[in-house]
Design an enzyme around this catalytic site. Structure first.
Site, PDB file in Angstrom:
ATOM      1  N   GLU A   1      -1.913 -48.167 -16.475  1.00 38.74           N
ATOM      2  CA  GLU A   1      -3.055 -49.104 -15.960  1.00 38.74           C
ATOM      3  C   GLU A   1      -4.097 -49.087 -17.045  1.00 38.74           C
ATOM      4  O   GLU A   1      -4.399 -48.355 -17.814  1.00 38.74           O
ATOM      5  CB  GLU A   1      -3.835 -48.510 -14.850  1.00 38.74           C
ATOM      6  CG  GLU A   1      -2.866 -48.858 -13.448  1.00 38.74           C
ATOM      7  CD  GLU A   1      -3.616 -48.527 -12.011  1.00 38.74           C
ATOM      8  OE1 GLU A   1      -3.337 -49.429 -11.262  1.00 38.74           O
ATOM      9  OE2 GLU A   1      -4.424 -47.815 -11.990  1.00 38.74           O
TER      10      GLU A   1
ATOM     11  N   CYS B   1      -1.453 -37.215 -16.079  1.00 37.45           N
ATOM     12  CA  CYS B   1      -2.342 -36.321 -16.589  1.00 37.45           C
ATOM     13  C   CYS B   1      -1.978 -34.777 -16.131  1.00 37.45           C
ATOM     14  O   CYS B   1      -1.564 -34.534 -14.952  1.00 37.45           O
ATOM     15  CB  CYS B   1      -3.805 -36.466 -16.273  1.00 37.45           C
ATOM     16  SG  CYS B   1      -5.004 -35.264 -17.259  1.00 37.45           S
TER      17      CYS B   1
ATOM     18  N   CYS C   1      -7.666 -32.282 -12.276  1.00 38.97           N
ATOM     19  CA  CYS C   1      -9.146 -32.287 -11.513  1.00 38.97           C
ATOM     20  C   CYS C   1      -8.729 -32.839 -10.214  1.00 38.97           C
ATOM     21  O   CYS C   1      -8.059 -33.926 -10.001  1.00 38.97           O
ATOM     22  CB  CYS C   1      -9.909 -33.253 -12.346  1.00 38.97           C
ATOM     23  SG  CYS C   1     -10.099 -32.803 -14.189  1.00 38.97           S
TER      24      CYS C   1
ATOM     25  N   LEU D   1     -18.307 -32.621 -17.521  1.00 39.33           N
ATOM     26  CA  LEU D   1     -18.776 -31.254 -17.298  1.00 39.33           C
ATOM     27  C   LEU D   1     -18.569 -30.908 -15.707  1.00 39.33           C
ATOM     28  O   LEU D   1     -17.822 -29.929 -15.348  1.00 39.33           O
ATOM     29  CB  LEU D   1     -20.203 -31.177 -17.609  1.00 39.33           C
ATOM     30  CG  LEU D   1     -20.864 -29.928 -17.884  1.00 39.33           C
ATOM     31  CD1 LEU D   1     -20.153 -29.202 -19.005  1.00 39.33           C
ATOM     32  CD2 LEU D   1     -22.461 -29.989 -18.453  1.00 39.33           C
TER      33      LEU D   1
ATOM     34  N   ASN E   1     -15.795 -41.634  -6.882  1.00 44.28           N
ATOM     35  CA  ASN E   1     -15.230 -43.027  -6.555  1.00 44.28           C
ATOM     36  C   ASN E   1     -14.124 -42.149  -5.541  1.00 44.28           C
ATOM     37  O   ASN E   1     -13.316 -41.244  -5.649  1.00 44.28           O
ATOM     38  CB  ASN E   1     -14.466 -43.769  -7.674  1.00 44.28           C
ATOM     39  CG  ASN E   1     -15.366 -44.543  -8.417  1.00 44.28           C
ATOM     40  OD1 ASN E   1     -16.386 -44.914  -8.060  1.00 44.28           O
ATOM     41  ND2 ASN E   1     -15.388 -44.170  -9.881  1.00 44.28           N
TER      42      ASN E   1
ATOM     43  N   CYS F   1     -13.710 -45.016 -12.406  1.00 43.22           N
ATOM     44  CA  CYS F   1     -13.345 -43.838 -12.986  1.00 43.22           C
ATOM     45  C   CYS F   1     -12.513 -43.040 -12.257  1.00 43.22           C
ATOM     46  O   CYS F   1     -13.123 -43.023 -10.836  1.00 43.22           O
ATOM     47  CB  CYS F   1     -14.547 -43.063 -13.229  1.00 43.22           C
ATOM     48  SG  CYS F   1     -15.799 -43.888 -14.518  1.00 43.22           S
TER      49      CYS F   1
HETATM   50  N1  SAH Z   1      -9.218 -37.449 -19.192  1.00 43.10           N
HETATM   51  C1  SAH Z   1     -10.465 -37.867 -19.627  1.00 43.10           C
HETATM   52  C2  SAH Z   1     -10.716 -39.159 -19.501  1.00 43.10           C
HETATM   53  C3  SAH Z   1     -10.478 -39.834 -18.059  1.00 43.10           C
HETATM   54  S1  SAH Z   1     -11.527 -39.625 -16.714  1.00 43.10           S
HETATM   55  C4  SAH Z   1     -11.852 -36.831 -18.913  1.00 43.10           C
HETATM   56  O1  SAH Z   1     -11.316 -36.178 -17.804  1.00 43.10           O
HETATM   57  O2  SAH Z   1     -12.724 -36.654 -19.270  1.00 43.10           O
HETATM   58  C5  SAH Z   1     -13.217 -40.582 -17.174  1.00 43.10           C
HETATM   59  C6  SAH Z   1     -14.045 -40.017 -16.249  1.00 43.10           C
HETATM   60  O3  SAH Z   1     -14.036 -40.163 -14.787  1.00 43.10           O
HETATM   61  C7  SAH Z   1     -14.260 -38.428 -16.359  1.00 43.10           C
HETATM   62  O4  SAH Z   1     -15.500 -37.779 -16.635  1.00 43.10           O
HETATM   63  C8  SAH Z   1     -13.460 -37.651 -15.022  1.00 43.10           C
HETATM   64  O5  SAH Z   1     -14.062 -36.535 -14.851  1.00 43.10           O
HETATM   65  C9  SAH Z   1     -14.390 -38.799 -14.015  1.00 43.10           C
HETATM   66  N2  SAH Z   1     -13.718 -39.180 -12.910  1.00 43.10           N
HETATM   67  C10 SAH Z   1     -12.482 -38.378 -12.499  1.00 43.10           C
HETATM   68  N3  SAH Z   1     -11.888 -38.906 -11.138  1.00 43.10           N
HETATM   69  C11 SAH Z   1     -13.130 -39.441 -10.754  1.00 43.10           C
HETATM   70  C12 SAH Z   1     -13.509 -39.766  -9.473  1.00 43.10           C
HETATM   71  N4  SAH Z   1     -12.698 -39.793  -8.472  1.00 43.10           N
HETATM   72  N5  SAH Z   1     -14.885 -40.569  -9.386  1.00 43.10           N
HETATM   73  C13 SAH Z   1     -15.525 -40.626 -10.093  1.00 43.10           C
HETATM   74  N6  SAH Z   1     -15.551 -39.953 -11.483  1.00 43.10           N
HETATM   75  C14 SAH Z   1     -14.337 -39.491 -11.666  1.00 43.10           C
HETATM   76 FE1  SF4 Z   2      -6.831 -35.669 -16.466  1.00 51.18          FE
HETATM   77 FE2  SF4 Z   2      -9.381 -36.745 -16.571  1.00 51.18          FE
HETATM   78 FE3  SF4 Z   2      -8.330 -37.112 -14.329  1.00 51.18          FE
HETATM   79 FE4  SF4 Z   2      -9.160 -34.671 -15.278  1.00 51.18          FE
HETATM   80  S1  SF4 Z   2     -10.300 -36.652 -14.936  1.00 51.18           S
HETATM   81  S2  SF4 Z   2      -7.097 -35.180 -14.136  1.00 51.18           S
HETATM   82  S3  SF4 Z   2      -8.647 -34.790 -17.254  1.00 51.18           S
HETATM   83  S4  SF4 Z   2      -7.534 -37.887 -16.416  1.00 51.18           S
END
Ligand code: SAH
Ligand code: SF4
Length: 364
Positions: free
Chosen positions: A95, A115, A119, A239, A314, A357
């Site tokens: 996407e 990925c 997380c 973080l 989100n 995000c």
């Molecule tokens: N893998 C990288 C970039 C992609 S995610 C990273 O983790 O930084 C971009 C941002 O969205 C990151 O800060 C991630 O932690 C955040 N993110 C992931 N899932 C989310 C969610 N459900 N709601 C809000 N932010 C989220």
């Molecule tokens: Fe991967 Fe970033 Fe999603 Fe964590 S937040 S699972 S590093 S895409």
């Protein structure tokens, strides 16, 4: 056989010129081809009329333009966000998101299919890891969004600001990219950096380094490498927790790269490059959004050239938490300000189409 074809978007300009010369053509044609790929965004190889017929034939038999066909396109009701499901040559899909924030268009591009970092609140993490994207597949996402913008006219108000008659959007080009789509970009370091080099090339898309932001979960060796290689793009570090234990509960990658090592790497980066770092903090109600956590972030980052980007959670299928409400987010910001830390709360856009995000995911 499709897999034997060279993807033209995998080449840097120097590599492309070398390839053209290896085929016995003048380097001038390499420069012209580059121009067709990134400046004129030619629709296909036959449209590259200024290239010699023999070269066009060679390109048709040995290469692919590497465009990613759109499997599905969704437009957010907010009018500012579009999401593209793009098909890769091996039938995996990724996407890419086009966002218009305050008059500026940004492409949010993916770096991997899925990925590996897991997380807990991220839909991409919840789907697991399939493979790295190639440089060409990363570049092609930006090229796709650029082509969408170029073909956008006044009759597609979804891309315009409200009340904007939008004639000046007619021949808009893509200027901003965030590597915040599916995947962990520093897990796929070489392809990501090559893609950025291609997109920055001054005689192609010519994207400014300061218009590109890479977000990482905190891959320590990658951050150090970016500093050592003096990579001029913006860096954002996710973080989410200000102690090792709190962060580990949300970000399993903190086991491999503990918080103290991450902070050392961030200080190395800011000191070596004389540049600030962005920190991302997903605000989860009742979990990491209280005054105690805000003070902990403040204490952790105090004195660093840093800015904190707060992202209200989100929704994703695999995580039950709720986003922090506005008032609590404001309080969090006020505490950070006491520590001299500027912060922003990210606008929630594209949530209805799963383009926010952490919402990007593809059923495999
Ligand atoms: N893998 C990288 C970039 C992609 S995610 C990273 O983790 O930084 C971009 C941002 O969205 C990151 O800060 C991630 O932690 C955040 N993110 C992931 N899932 C989310 C969610 N459900 N709601 C809000 N932010 C989220
Ligand atoms: Fe991967 Fe970033 Fe999603 Fe964590 S937040 S699972 S590093 S895409």
């Amino acid at each position: 056989m499709a897999s034997a074809l060279l993807n033209l978007h995998d080449f840097t300009r120097a590599e492309l010129t070398a390839q053209i010369e290896a085929w016995g053509f003048s380097p001038v044609h390499g420069a012209r081809l580059w121009n067709y790929l990134y400046y004129e965004s030619a629709a296909n190889i036959p449209a590259m009329m200024e290239l010699p017929v023999r070269l066009r034939t060679r390109l048709e038999t040995d290469t692919t333009l590497g465009r990613l066909p759109v499997s599905r396109e969704t437009h957010s009701a907010d009018g500012f966000t579009r999401k593209y499901l793009l098909a890769l040559a091996d039938a995996h899909r990724i996407e890419t998101v086009l966002m218009r924030y305050t008059g500026r268009v940004t492409a949010c591009v993916s770096s991997q299919v899925g990925c590996a970092m897991g997380c807990v609140f991220c839909a991409t993490g919840q789907m697991g890891y399939t493979r790295h994207l190639t440089a060409g597949e990363i570049v092609a996402q930006a090229v796709h969004v650029d082509r969408v913008l170029r073909s956008t006219s006044a009759d597609t108000p979804a891309l315009a600001e409200p009340g904007d008659a939008s004639p000046h959007h007619r021949h808009e080009r893509l200027r901003n990219i965030v590597l915040m789509g599916m995947g962990e970009p520093l897990h796929n370091y070489d392809a990501v950096m090559k893609a950025i080099d291609i997109l920055r090339d001054s005689s192609g898309m010519a994207l400014g380094a300061k218009k590109i932001c890479l977000s990482t979960v905190g891959v320590v060796p990658g951050i150090i490498r970016m500093a050592d290689e003096n990579r001029p793009i913006h860096l954002a570090v996710s973080l989410h927790g200000a102690t090792q234990a709190e962060r580990l509960a949300l970000v399993p990658a903190a086991r491999a790269w503990p918080l103290d090592q991450l902070m050392d790497a961030c200080r190395y980066y800011t000191t070596k490059l004389g540049r600030r770092i962005f920190f991302e903090w997903t605000l989860i109600e009742g979990k990491n959004d209280g005054p105690a956590q805000a003070h902990a972030v403040g204490a952790l980052l105090r004195g660093m050239p840093a800015q904190v980007n707060l992202i209200p959670l989100n929704p994703t299928a695999g995580y039950a938490g709720a986003p922090t409400q506005n008032i609590a987010a404001k309080q969090f910001q006020a505490i950070l300000a006491d520590y001299g830390l500027p912060s922003t709360v990210r606008q929630r856009r594209g949530i209805d189409i799963g383009a926010g995000c952490g919402q990007l995911a593809v059923a495999e």
